[in-house]
Design a protein around this motif. Structure first.
Motif, PDB file in Angstrom:
ATOM      1  N   ILE A  95       0.859  -1.178   0.000  1.00  0.00           N
ATOM      2  CA  ILE A  95       0.000   0.000   0.000  1.00  0.00           C
ATOM      3  C   ILE A  95       0.896   1.229   0.000  1.00  0.00           C
ATOM      4  CG2 ILE A  95      -1.708   1.287   1.300  1.00  0.00           C
ATOM      5  CD1 ILE A  95      -2.776  -1.340   2.292  1.00  0.00           C
ATOM      6  N   GLU A  96       0.624   2.086  -0.937  1.00  0.00           N
ATOM      7  CA  GLU A  96       1.436   3.278  -1.059  1.00  0.00           C
ATOM      8  C   GLU A  96       0.960   4.317  -0.054  1.00  0.00           C
ATOM      9  OE1 GLU A  96       0.937   4.832  -4.914  1.00  0.00           O
ATOM     10  OE2 GLU A  96       2.764   6.015  -4.876  1.00  0.00           O
ATOM     11  N   PHE A 103       5.066  -0.779  -9.749  1.00  0.00           N
ATOM     12  CA  PHE A 103       5.728   0.238 -10.556  1.00  0.00           C
ATOM     13  C   PHE A 103       5.338   1.656 -10.161  1.00  0.00           C
ATOM     14  CE2 PHE A 103       6.072  -3.563 -13.099  1.00  0.00           C
ATOM     15  CZ  PHE A 103       7.439  -3.569 -13.272  1.00  0.00           C
ATOM     16  N   GLN A 104       4.378   1.767  -9.233  1.00  0.00           N
ATOM     17  CA  GLN A 104       4.093   3.107  -8.737  1.00  0.00           C
ATOM     18  C   GLN A 104       5.270   3.658  -7.956  1.00  0.00           C
ATOM     19  OE1 GLN A 104       0.283   2.617  -7.056  1.00  0.00           O
ATOM     20  NE2 GLN A 104      -0.574   3.427  -8.922  1.00  0.00           N
ATOM     21  N   TYR A 105       6.129   2.738  -7.493  1.00  0.00           N
ATOM     22  CA  TYR A 105       7.256   3.212  -6.703  1.00  0.00           C
ATOM     23  C   TYR A 105       8.340   3.853  -7.564  1.00  0.00           C
ATOM     24  CZ  TYR A 105       5.035   0.928  -2.865  1.00  0.00           C
ATOM     25  OH  TYR A 105       4.127   0.577  -1.906  1.00  0.00           O
ATOM     26  N   ILE A 106       8.228   3.750  -8.864  1.00  0.00           N
ATOM     27  CA  ILE A 106       9.217   4.447  -9.676  1.00  0.00           C
ATOM     28  C   ILE A 106       8.677   5.761 -10.195  1.00  0.00           C
ATOM     29  CG2 ILE A 106      10.396   2.353 -10.399  1.00  0.00           C
ATOM     30  CD1 ILE A 106       9.052   2.904 -13.184  1.00  0.00           C
ATOM     31  N   SER A 107       7.486   6.144  -9.779  1.00  0.00           N
ATOM     32  CA  SER A 107       6.973   7.421 -10.259  1.00  0.00           C
ATOM     33  C   SER A 107       6.941   8.416  -9.118  1.00  0.00           C
ATOM     34  CB  SER A 107       5.585   7.238 -10.855  1.00  0.00           C
ATOM     35  OG  SER A 107       4.675   6.971  -9.828  1.00  0.00           O
ATOM     36  N   ALA A 108       7.131   9.670  -9.456  1.00  0.00           N
ATOM     37  CA  ALA A 108       7.068  10.723  -8.449  1.00  0.00           C
ATOM     38  C   ALA A 108       6.098  11.775  -8.940  1.00  0.00           C
ATOM     39  CB  ALA A 108       8.444  11.332  -8.226  1.00  0.00           C
ATOM     40  N   ALA A 109       5.575  12.562  -8.011  1.00  0.00           N
ATOM     41  CA  ALA A 109       4.553  13.543  -8.375  1.00  0.00           C
ATOM     42  C   ALA A 109       5.054  14.488  -9.463  1.00  0.00           C
ATOM     43  CB  ALA A 109       4.154  14.338  -7.138  1.00  0.00           C
ATOM     44  N   GLU A 110       6.320  14.794  -9.358  1.00  0.00           N
ATOM     45  CA  GLU A 110       6.879  15.778 -10.262  1.00  0.00           C
ATOM     46  C   GLU A 110       6.832  15.346 -11.728  1.00  0.00           C
ATOM     47  OE1 GLU A 110      10.322  16.836  -8.298  1.00  0.00           O
ATOM     48  OE2 GLU A 110      11.037  18.075  -9.922  1.00  0.00           O
ATOM     49  N   ASP A 111       6.853  13.996 -11.937  1.00  0.00           N
ATOM     50  CA  ASP A 111       6.812  13.499 -13.314  1.00  0.00           C
ATOM     51  C   ASP A 111       5.670  14.118 -14.085  1.00  0.00           C
ATOM     52  OD1 ASP A 111       8.765  11.938 -12.445  1.00  0.00           O
ATOM     53  OD2 ASP A 111       7.715  10.040 -12.612  1.00  0.00           O
ATOM     54  N   TYR A 112       4.594  14.412 -13.374  1.00  0.00           N
ATOM     55  CA  TYR A 112       3.398  14.854 -14.074  1.00  0.00           C
ATOM     56  C   TYR A 112       3.381  16.363 -14.295  1.00  0.00           C
ATOM     57  CZ  TYR A 112       1.921  10.165 -13.260  1.00  0.00           C
ATOM     58  OH  TYR A 112       1.862   8.807 -13.271  1.00  0.00           O
ATOM     59  N   TYR A 113       4.364  17.064 -13.748  1.00  0.00           N
ATOM     60  CA  TYR A 113       4.372  18.508 -13.922  1.00  0.00           C
ATOM     61  C   TYR A 113       5.442  18.962 -14.901  1.00  0.00           C
ATOM     62  CZ  TYR A 113       1.954  17.758  -9.546  1.00  0.00           C
ATOM     63  OH  TYR A 113       1.117  17.288  -8.590  1.00  0.00           O
ATOM     64  N   ARG A 141      11.973   8.148 -15.224  1.00  0.00           N
ATOM     65  CA  ARG A 141      11.406   6.848 -14.871  1.00  0.00           C
ATOM     66  C   ARG A 141      12.373   5.735 -15.207  1.00  0.00           C
ATOM     67  NH1 ARG A 141       4.981   6.982 -15.289  1.00  0.00           N
ATOM     68  NH2 ARG A 141       4.798   8.616 -13.745  1.00  0.00           N
ATOM     69  N   PHE A 142      12.981   5.828 -16.373  1.00  0.00           N
ATOM     70  CA  PHE A 142      13.930   4.774 -16.727  1.00  0.00           C
ATOM     71  C   PHE A 142      15.153   4.835 -15.827  1.00  0.00           C
ATOM     72  CE2 PHE A 142      11.205   4.073 -20.217  1.00  0.00           C
ATOM     73  CZ  PHE A 142      11.388   2.737 -20.499  1.00  0.00           C
ATOM     74  N   LEU A 143      15.514   6.046 -15.471  1.00  0.00           N
ATOM     75  CA  LEU A 143      16.630   6.193 -14.542  1.00  0.00           C
ATOM     76  C   LEU A 143      16.298   5.502 -13.220  1.00  0.00           C
ATOM     77  CD1 LEU A 143      19.361   7.776 -14.381  1.00  0.00           C
ATOM     78  CD2 LEU A 143      18.124   9.384 -12.973  1.00  0.00           C
ATOM     79  N   ARG A 144      15.074   5.715 -12.742  1.00  0.00           N
ATOM     80  CA  ARG A 144      14.707   5.119 -11.463  1.00  0.00           C
ATOM     81  C   ARG A 144      14.651   3.606 -11.559  1.00  0.00           C
ATOM     82  NH1 ARG A 144      10.201   8.920 -11.310  1.00  0.00           N
ATOM     83  NH2 ARG A 144      11.141  10.912 -10.746  1.00  0.00           N
ATOM     84  N   LEU A 145      14.167   3.134 -12.703  1.00  0.00           N
ATOM     85  CA  LEU A 145      14.116   1.683 -12.910  1.00  0.00           C
ATOM     86  C   LEU A 145      15.524   1.107 -12.870  1.00  0.00           C
ATOM     87  CD1 LEU A 145      11.628   0.009 -13.382  1.00  0.00           C
ATOM     88  CD2 LEU A 145      12.182  -0.033 -15.801  1.00  0.00           C
ATOM     89  N   ASN A 180       9.558   3.381   1.572  1.00  0.00           N
ATOM     90  CA  ASN A 180       9.260   2.019   2.017  1.00  0.00           C
ATOM     91  C   ASN A 180       9.703   0.974   0.997  1.00  0.00           C
ATOM     92  OD1 ASN A 180       7.330   3.015   0.347  1.00  0.00           O
ATOM     93  ND2 ASN A 180       5.584   2.223   1.481  1.00  0.00           N
ATOM     94  N   ALA A 181       9.631   1.326  -0.294  1.00  0.00           N
ATOM     95  CA  ALA A 181      10.125   0.388  -1.305  1.00  0.00           C
ATOM     96  C   ALA A 181      11.639   0.280  -1.213  1.00  0.00           C
ATOM     97  CB  ALA A 181       9.716   0.847  -2.698  1.00  0.00           C
ATOM     98  N   ALA A 182      12.282   1.404  -0.948  1.00  0.00           N
ATOM     99  CA  ALA A 182      13.742   1.385  -0.850  1.00  0.00           C
ATOM    100  C   ALA A 182      14.194   0.505   0.305  1.00  0.00           C
ATOM    101  CB  ALA A 182      14.260   2.803  -0.668  1.00  0.00           C
ATOM    102  N   VAL A 183      13.428   0.523   1.382  1.00  0.00           N
ATOM    103  CA  VAL A 183      13.813  -0.306   2.524  1.00  0.00           C
ATOM    104  C   VAL A 183      13.737  -1.782   2.167  1.00  0.00           C
ATOM    105  CG1 VAL A 183      13.204  -0.931   4.865  1.00  0.00           C
ATOM    106  CG2 VAL A 183      13.113   1.427   4.173  1.00  0.00           C
ATOM    107  N   SER A 184      12.673  -2.168   1.448  1.00  0.00           N
ATOM    108  CA  SER A 184      12.572  -3.573   1.044  1.00  0.00           C
ATOM    109  C   SER A 184      13.761  -3.964   0.208  1.00  0.00           C
ATOM    110  CB  SER A 184      11.307  -3.806   0.227  1.00  0.00           C
ATOM    111  OG  SER A 184      10.249  -3.102   0.750  1.00  0.00           O
ATOM    112  N   ILE A 185      14.111  -3.081  -0.704  1.00  0.00           N
ATOM    113  CA  ILE A 185      15.228  -3.392  -1.595  1.00  0.00           C
ATOM    114  C   ILE A 185      16.506  -3.549  -0.791  1.00  0.00           C
ATOM    115  CG2 ILE A 185      16.580  -2.435  -3.476  1.00  0.00           C
ATOM    116  CD1 ILE A 185      14.091  -2.654  -4.762  1.00  0.00           C
TER     117      ILE A 185
END
Lengths: 559, 429, 67, 371
Positions: free
Chosen positions: A268-269, A304-314, A324-328, A440-445
């Motif tokens: 859950i995000e 894959f929501q964990y590779i997106s940030a709010a700023e992507d949309y602005y 996004r590819f960088l984050r992937l 939280n995704a980073a912690v799992s990784i």
């Protein structure tokens, strides 16, 4: 002092709505039966004192008013209720003889309730509580009760006004561009923040309560004609099923309602950003607001929501695509790099270009530990440093990073305890971890890195791929509220895939994600990109002849 | 339920894996990184294969210049030799004298000695394919005499002799005096009917200074001066100095070792190699010099920029001959005469002169190949592709057939440009 | 060798425990019987293979019956 | 129903693709090239014919018995006990294929990368992963495969493109120099792999639109054959047919020749790693089919309990069936085509004939109700 009490009070409230609920506390069981239905004010007040104990933030003001000296009492919690307002709008008119006697009817015990409610009190938000229990509950939320002798019903004034934080920029999800507002701990402010962004009539705030002792407000936020009803029903069911004494943070709820509680991956995000929450709601997801925390939950969530940030949309689509590819890429680096390094250096030296092999071999000369041990120790050290830096005050945290990163690292290399290559690897991995937008995704990784290093140390890249397959089996089996976790890659349509890995221009964002199974998938007409004027763009500023329009009155073409 | 199950099973697997330990693990610093292998055959011995490995010492590389010290050349590499009845046995023998694990994945060069090449290099190829570490893309080189002898030659431009050798090879691919072969290229030709394989030659030769008599004197006097400057004992100093100069060698890559099956049958020098390379169309950066048609005492040369060769079999009944058409282009690269090149006729004449020179080169190479009965060009293979039935009958006796094969060579040369200079100004002469 | 055998047996029994527990809880007796039979068979074969007993090879059988 | 999950036709096609492709790319090039020389690619394309035949038969039977797997409609067609025996035969061949697959790949890993590591490490870890995947269900396998197929295909394509500078296309000539006979003979071995579309018999009822499965399977078969043929063409173009048939694993050797500017080189390990993923899926598919089939034959309510024992059996068979690598490759050349011809062609045809006979002569109706 009162402030602190009121905050505590606000968080911990006795729960009395569920008489059937098993009493977990012995004090509650030890209580003798009370006459809750008594209408005599004295008895009631005694009862209230008994219930709330000798807490010093409980204020009871008794008075009598009118020519018949009707006894009344005002009850509120200092700190939660607006004292000034109570004085001015409730007590003052009731005690003022000119006001009370102004009405033709005389204030008597019989008509007191209606007269006070309808005529005397200057207050906008008045409600009626049927009995004492209900009234007490509302007092504990910050409302003010007015008890009238001989009256079963209780007048309740909405006077909630406690110390609250104003919306500030969310620290965990900073963005260069975009709204600076973050959620606060106060539900009402949060709802207003959302309502301000989505003014549609179908925006719903659905209140639920969770936590027996904390009686925390939980709001489900969704748009009723977009949301997937079955998902919504499922969310309701899962939140209603929570049976615990305290919900202090949305993390509690997250753990109670997620699909696979033992999974290492967050299903859950959560977000602190208002714009992100609003976007999720509009996209058809459900926002779960919890009182007293700025962190809102968003369901359903996909990996894959964990590779997106709010700023992507602005920002411009190309930037978003690149990021996004960088984050992937960074996600993979963070997960695999140390393990791959261990595998290559201990098993597959043939993979290294010869000069690199030589330089690594040269730096490894005289290092006492095998590469696996080196990697595990270094990664462990890094985790310790990071943890130390996070918990300390900001000023000291920097000292930790300097001592840890520079001094120890440099000394370890000079002393020949670790190889410089390993330091580079660990540092790269660390930085990559920080580049993942979701904490939280980073912690799992970070957690998964260790078993992978271990596997790589045993069986090289074969071990690494075995580990990867295990992770993949797990990920492929996960679901979040009926949506496969790896959607849209394994389940969605092509356009979902495109929308996940790139960020198309807004005017191409025709449909909402298919994988959510929404009621309305279309979000705009097929192509709303119509800004280009007919003919030459010069016509906007010039005549077709190419001459500047000088004789015409200005303003017509100014757009 | 599933989670518990998976946890339990992961536990099992870890236990299973941990107990026996890590088998193929090798720490990077415990490897003897072999960069080149020289294989020789010592006839008349029970263990005839002599393998010499060039092993790098990474510690020296890291230390930079400090690695030197031994014998003038500052090389961070060590030579290890062993003999055995097969190549891997010889390597096994080496390991007894090695403090580290032999690691062959980074070997890039396999040098084959002359004696081995004469007895057949199949063992080397077998080793290259079968051994899991060594790669089939290693360069295979032929060394006249014993292969081992080229390894101690001091490097000149690079930091280690193997890098020097690799640099030579890379460069040799650009110039038309040899055609370095990777192991798999050699093998695919070896296994092809109607074509024989070849290897490029690497050898240690005395430098030009040592061979030209005129230079010899200059060099000696220079050396004498140096000696005089360095040491006080002139009488003692000169004779070892002279001895050193005799030993001084440089590495060259030129020429071709022609094989028949896996055995060496003869050697083609650099010129013949270029002649052969015309057949494959693999001539780049070749400089062809011809006598100036106008002033025959001096030469004009052309730099070949493109060469294309087409070989077609001509079958008339039982008689097979081949037609070879070479089409080449180039620029004038030098002119020692004053002929005006700005006239088309001169260029036409030059073209035909160059074509003639190329043709002569090719014919000489062909003659050499025919005399060795080794079909390096692959005339047989070309015939096999065009006329599989006919070649099926011929392929057993192809080498003998090749000896008398008629090949009709036509060369077309085209000078396209004359370089930055159009004409030699009259003032020069 | 002995250690490995012990490990193998431990693994086999662990599998048995892990698999039978839910079956017993759900009272799926036919499944339990099938599992136990198959588990016994495969464990026997595995141990025999490990100890070095010459087991019949079905490939040889195929090689014989086919032309 | 034993399996509650459903997969899309695309997913089932991808599963079929990886099933056919994963290990054939290891074994087939050397074997076919040794018989058909430079025409090996033709042999591979020809070998899809039995695959198509089998796929057609299975789709026809599947259409007659919607919602049923091979093991279930075998009982409907043949009667209870003969049908169960028939089902057991197929469980057996699936286990055998799983064992062969595991052994082939483990041998490859052992030969080419980790000669000192005991074979059992590879077989056991691969089988363990498959067991976990099979227990997680068909949907999970199919979803994973969507990732893995990308990995496998992308890397193979990449390798082939990067190897282009080493090509000598003349090696592929002459075409059909020795006539069609060696080509036909050589197509027997790839046909063994193409016939592995057999698993469609089990996947079919769990696909959302079963009628589309034939198309998906055919596409999978074709693309697998084309990729395989492309791999063989590349290998032959680089090494020449004689050398390819010498190699044990030509594709591995082929990757080793790649050297682009001394930087893009030495990635056979990465290719190996992607193949591990592919083989894992293939193994999972076969283990899944065997487990499900056995559960259906035995009439169990869930297939999970039999997965682990069957996994152990596969591990045992791995070591039991083959003494050494020569038996594997020679077996796949000589014995396997005959064995698999029975399973892939004769027995399915038998089902069809009995169906037709019972329908036409005895007037049975097999159009079962959808479950």
């Amino acid at each position: 002092m009162t402030n602190a009490f009121s905050l505590l009070r606000k968080i911990i409230r006795p729960r009395s709505t569920r008489p059937a609920a098993p009493q977990t506390d012995n004090e509650a069981a030890a209580k003798k039966p009370e006459n809750v239905d008594s209408t005599i004010l004295k008895e009631r007040l005694a009862l209230i004192k008994n219930r709330l104990g000798e807490s010093n933030d409980v204020v009871i003001r008794e008075f009598s008013t009118g020519s018949t000296e009707v006894k009344m009492a005002v009850l509120f919690i200092d700190g939660l209720a607006n004292k000034q307002l109570i004085n001015d709008a409730i007590i003052k008119p009731l005690l003022s003889t000119t006001i009370v006697n102004h009405y033709p009817e005389k204030l008597t015990a019989k008509n007191a309730f209606d007269l006070v409610k309808n005529n005397i009190v200057f207050y906008s938000e008045i409600s009626t509580a049927p009995d004492l229990t209900q009234a007490l509950k509302m007092v504990l939320s910050g409302d003010t009760d007015l008890f009238i002798d001989g009256e079963q019903k209780v007048l309740v004034f909405g006077t909630r006004a406690w110390e609250k934080r104003t919306p500030a920029e969310p620290e965990t999800e900073a963005a260069v561009r975009g709204s600076r507002e973050g959620f606060t701990e106060t539900m009402r402010i949060n709802t207003s923040l959302l309502r301000r962004r989505i003014k549609h009539e179908n925006l719903r705030f659905e209140t639920m309560k969770a936590g027996r002792r904390t009686v925390t407000d939980v709001n489900l936020v969704y748009i009723s004609d977009i949301v997937n009803q079955r998902t919504l029903e499922e969310v309701r069911r899962r939140i209603a099923a929570i049976d615990t004494d305290a919900i202090l943070e949305s993390g509690y709820i997250e753990e109670y309602i997620e699909d696979y509680p033992f999974s290492i991956f967050p299903q859950i995000e959560h977000t602190e950003r208002v714009d992100k929450a609003a976007a999720a709601v509009i996209e058809g997801r459900i926002l779960i607001m919890t009182d007293n925390t700025p962190f809102m939950l968003i369901v359903p969530t996909t990996f894959f929501q964990y590779i997106s940030a709010a700023e992507d949309y602005y920002e411009r689509p190309y930037i978003a695509l690149f990021l996004r590819f960088l984050r992937l890429f960074v996600l993979n680096i963070a997960l695999f790099l140390p393990a791959a390094y261990v595998a290559v250096v201990t098993f597959h030296q043939e993979m290294l270009p010869t000069p690199l092999l030589l330089s690594i071999a040269a730096t490894r000369e005289g290092i006492p530990f095998p590469v696996v041990a080196e990697a595990l120790v270094m990664e462990g050290t890094f985790e310790v440093l990071r943890e130390a830096g996070v918990r300390l005050p900001k000023t000291v945290g920097q000292a930790v990073s300097i001592v840890g990163g520079l001094v120890i690292g440099d000394a370890a290399i000079r002393a020949g305890l670790v190889s410089p290559a390993m330091v580079i690897i660990v540092a790269t991995t660390a930085i990559s971890t920080f580049a993942i937008p979701a904490y939280n995704a980073a912690v799992s990784i970070r957690l998964l890195r260790f078993p992978l290093i271990f596997l790589a140390g045993i069986m090289g890249l074969y071990g690494l791929i075995c580990g990867l397959i295990l992770i993949l089996i797990h990920l492929a089996g996960l679901q979040s509220f009926g949506v496969p976790y790896l959607s849209p890659l394994v389940h969605g349509t092509f356009s979902d895939v495109v929308k996940t890995f790139t960020r198309p221009p807004w005017w191409l964002f025709v449909r909402r994600p298919h994988m959510l199974g929404l009621q309305q998938s279309r979000r705009q007409a097929t192509n709303t990109f119509s800004r280009k004027p007919e003919g030459s763009t010069r016509e906007l500023t010039h005549d077709a002849t190419g001459e500047k329009r000088q004789n015409q009155p200005g303003g017509e073409n100014d757009s | 339920m599933t989670a518990r199950r998976i946890c339990a099973v992961i536990l099992i697997i870890f236990l299973l894996l941990l107990i026996p330990g890590c088998w193929d693990q090798r720490e990077i610093e415990q490897l003897a990184i072999v960069r080149a292998i020289a294989v020789d055959y010592l006839p008349g011995r029970k263990a005839p294969y002599l393998v010499t490995m060039v092993v790098l010492r990474p510690a020296d590389l890291a230390g930079g210049e400090s690695g030197g010290g031994s014998g003038g050349g500052s090389q961070p590499l060590q030579l290890f030799s062993g003999v055995g009845a097969s190549i891997d046995l010889a390597i096994t023998q080496i390991t007894t004298a090695l403090s580290r694990r032999v690691y062959l994945s980074h070997a890039e060069l396999v040098l084959v000695g002359e004696e081995l090449a004469r007895t057949g290099i199949t063992p080397v190829l077998d080793f290259i394919i079968r051994y899991p570490e060594i790669r089939n893309s290693v360069y295979l080189m032929f060394v006249p005499g014993r292969a081992q002898q080229v390894l101690p030659v001091p490097e000149r431009l690079e930091e280690a002799v193997v890098s020097e050798m690799l640099g030579l090879l890379k460069n040799a691919e650009q110039i038309p005096f040899s055609d370095p072969q990777r192991a798999f290229e050699f093998m695919r030709v070896l296994l092809r009917y109607g074509q024989e394989p070849f290897l490029a030659i690497m050898q240690a030769t005395p430098p030009l200074e040592a061979t030209l008599p005129e230079l010899q004197q200059v060099k000696e006097s220079a050396g004498g001066r140096q000696n005089g400057g360095q040491g006080e004992g002139g009488g003692q100093g000169t004779s070892p100095g002279g001895g050193q100069q005799e030993e001084e060698k440089v590495l060259t890559v030129a020429g071709t070792a022609a094989f028949k099956n896996d055995k060496l049958v003869g050697i083609m020098d650099a010129r013949e190699t270029r002649g052969y390379l015309w057949f494959t169309g693999n001539v780049r950066n070749a400089v062809i010099a011809v006598h100036d048609p106008g002033q025959p005492e001096a030469v004009i040369s052309m730099l070949v920029t493109r060469a294309q060769t087409k070989i077609t079999p001509v079958v008339k009944g039982d008689k097979v001959s081949f037609r070879v058409e070479v089409d080449t282009e180039g620029d004038i690269s030098s002119q020692n005469t004053t002929t005006n090149l700005n006239t088309p006729e001169i260029l036409r004449k030059l073209n035909s002169a160059i074509a003639g020179a190329v043709k002569v080169e090719m014919e000489q190479a062909l003659q050499k190949m025919q005399s060795l009965e080794t079909d390096l060009v692959g005339f047989g293979a070309i015939l096999g592709r065009k006329e599989p039935k006919l070649f099926g009958k011929l392929h057993k006796k192809w080498p003998r057939f090749f000896r008398t094969l008629e090949v009709d060579i036509t060369v077309k040369a085209n000078i396209r440009r004359t370089g930055q200079q159009g004409n030699v100004p009259a003032g020069y002469h | 060798m002995i250690i490995l055998l012990a490990l193998l047996l431990a693994a086999l029994f662990l599998i048995a425990i892990v698999e039978t527990a839910p079956l017993v809880r759900q009272k799926h007796w036919p499944e339990l019987a099938a599992f136990l039979f198959l588990w016994g068979l495969s464990s026997f074969l595995a141990v025999a293979q490990f100890v070095g007993v010459n087991l019949p090879n079905s490939m040889r059988f195929f090689e014989k019956i086919l032309p | 129903m034993l399996e509650k999950g459903k997969i899309s036709p695309r997913q089932s096609g991808e599963l079929l693709f990886i099933t056919v492709f994963a290990t054939s790319i290891l074994i087939v090039p050397a074997v076919t090239t040794s018989i058909a020389a430079q025409d090996a690619w033709l042999a591979i394309l020809l070998s899809t014919l039995p695959g198509f035949f089998l796929l057609g038969v299975l789709s026809w039977l599947g259409g007659k018995h919607p919602g049923q797997t091979l093991f279930q409609y075998a009982e409907t067609i043949l009667g209870k006990w003969p049908g169960k025996l028939f089902g057991l035969l197929y469980v057996w061949i699936m286990l055998q294929t799983a064992a062969t697959t595991t052994r082939q790949f483990s041998d490859y890993l052992s030969t080419a990368f980790m000669p000192l590591t005991p074979l059992s490490v590879f077989t056991l870890s691969l089988i363990f992963l498959s067991v976990v995947a099979v227990i997680s269900g068909l949907e999970v396998i199919a979803r994973m495969n969507e990732f893995i197929i990308l990995l496998v295909v992308a890397f193979l394509m990449l390798v082939m493109v990067l190897a282009l500078p080493n090509w000598e296309p003349a090696n592929l000539l002459p075409v059909l120099a020795h006539g069609l006979v060696p080509v036909l003979r050589a197509s027997a071995t790839p046909a063994v792999f193409m016939g592995e579309v057999l698993v469609a018999a089990v996947l079919l009822p769990y696909t959302t639109r079963p009628q589309r499965t034939f198309a998906a399977g055919a596409a999978a078969l074709l693309s697998a054959a084309f990729l395989l043929a492309a791999g063989v063409v590349a290998a032959i173009a680089i090494f020449g047919p004689a050398l390819v048939s010498v190699f044990r694993f030509p594709l591995h050797m082929f990757v080793r020749t790649i050297n682009i500017g001394d930087i893009l080189t030495r990635f056979e390990v990465i290719v190996m790693v992607t193949w591990v993923a592919g083989v894992f899926i293939k193994l999972s598919v076969f283990l899944y089919c065997a487990s499900l089939g056995l559960a259906q034959v035995l009439g169990l309510r869930q297939y999970r309990p039999v997965v682990f024992p069957l996994g152990i059996l596969v591990a045992v068979f791995c070591f039991l069936f083959f003494e050494n690598i020569v038996e594997i490759t020679e077996g796949i050349k000589s014995v396997a085509p005959k064995v698999y011809a029975i399973y892939y062609l004769v027995l399915p045809l038998l089902l069809v004939i009995i169906t037709v006979v019972r329908e036409k002569i005895f007037g049975h109706k097999f159009q079962a109700k959808r479950q």
